[in-house]
Enzyme design. Structure first.
Site, PDB file in Angstrom:
ATOM      1  CE1 TYR A 196      24.902  14.267 -57.931  1.00 54.58           C
ATOM      2  CE2 TYR A 196      23.669  16.097 -58.871  1.00 54.58           C
ATOM      3  CZ  TYR A 196      24.786  15.290 -58.859  1.00 54.58           C
ATOM      4  OH  TYR A 196      25.808  15.511 -59.757  1.00 54.58           O
ATOM      5  CE  LYS A 209      27.969  15.800 -56.891  1.00 55.21           C
ATOM      6  NZ  LYS A 209      29.334  15.203 -56.844  1.00 55.21           N
TER       7      LYS A 209
END
Length: 254
Positions: free
Chosen positions: A159, A163
């Site tokens: 994650y 991002k």
């Protein structure tokens, strides 16, 4: 600042709840023709119903952002003869994963998070770019996370990495598309209780962990999905006409 989007076509991904829902409703309330998509059909219908309760409508479609053909089909339908004015790449999340040691992460789990958080933003941007070029301008707003600028509170490696990569994509596309009057910017939210995943995360901290998290925020409070939507409205508006390739942290001050 009175921002309106009358006559504009706005596409929002990940609109079944949380940020995507708030963003979709915010644009619809300001006159935009909103096309909202998600893989969660039930959540999309709730977003649609909330819009109707407030006296405006939006178009909802079930779309997997990681499927480039599905993305192209949706963009073609939504653009129609008018094209696309604004794209908000909000779809993302951790897909039910939890923090685990590096050596326990499978290739499938790693790539699944990249597909929804990064690949989806790429496919949608790729699909709308020719339409925006033909119109002589447009706005692309990506929703990343404070995890992309630092570390993930969840400890999920994919994650944080996806991002961060999305922020890199934002800056790269800003330079590539700027000559056609297309701006590409990024909103990096802090921790917001916006969906079932963040609710579980909040509860896992316990009373002491929740207190420490809030005390680590300059404004001493959590934000809301509307706080994120307002940042998106700015980037999509004429007030941000000379702003591109930027990352705006909306986190209450960290």
């Amino acid at each position: 600042m009175n921002v309106r989007f009358d006559g504009q076509t706005v596409m929002v991904t990940g609109a079944a709840h949380g940020f995507g829902r708030a963003i979709s409703l915010a644009f619809a309330a300001r006159g935009a023709q909103v096309w909202a998509c998600d893989v969660n059909e039930a959540g999309l219908r709730e977003t649609e119903a909330l819009a109707a309760e407030q006296g405006f409508s939006l178009h909802v479609r079930t779309v997997d952002v990681a499927d480039p053909e599905a993305v192209r089909t949706f963009v073609q339908e939504a653009s129609g003869a008018q094209g696309v004015d604004v794209l908000v790449n909000n779809a993302g999340g951790v897909l039910g994963q939890v923090g685990r040691p590096l050596e326990e992460i499978s290739p499938e789990d790693w790539h699944a998070i990249f597909r929804v958080n990064l690949d989806g933003a790429f496919y949608f941007s790729q699909a709308v770019a020719p339409l925006m070029k033909a119109r002589g301008g447009g706005r692309i707003v990506n929703i990343s996370s404070g995890a992309g600028l630092g570390v993930s509170l969840t400890g999920i490696q994919a994650y944080a990495s996806a991002k961060a990569a999305q922020i890199g994509l934002t800056r790269q596309l800003a330079h590539e598309l700027g000559q056609w009057g297309i701006t590409v910017n990024n909103v990096a939210p802090g921790f917001v209780r916006s969906n079932p995943t963040t609710e579980r995360q909040w509860e896992s901290y316990g009373e002491e962990g929740q207190r420490k998290l809030v005390e680590g925020i300059a404004l001493r409070r959590l934000g809301s999905p509307d706080d994120i939507a307002h940042a998106v409205l700015f980037f999509a508006s004429g007030y941000a006409g000379w702003v591109t390739g930027q990352v705006l942290s909306v986190d209450g001050g960290r």
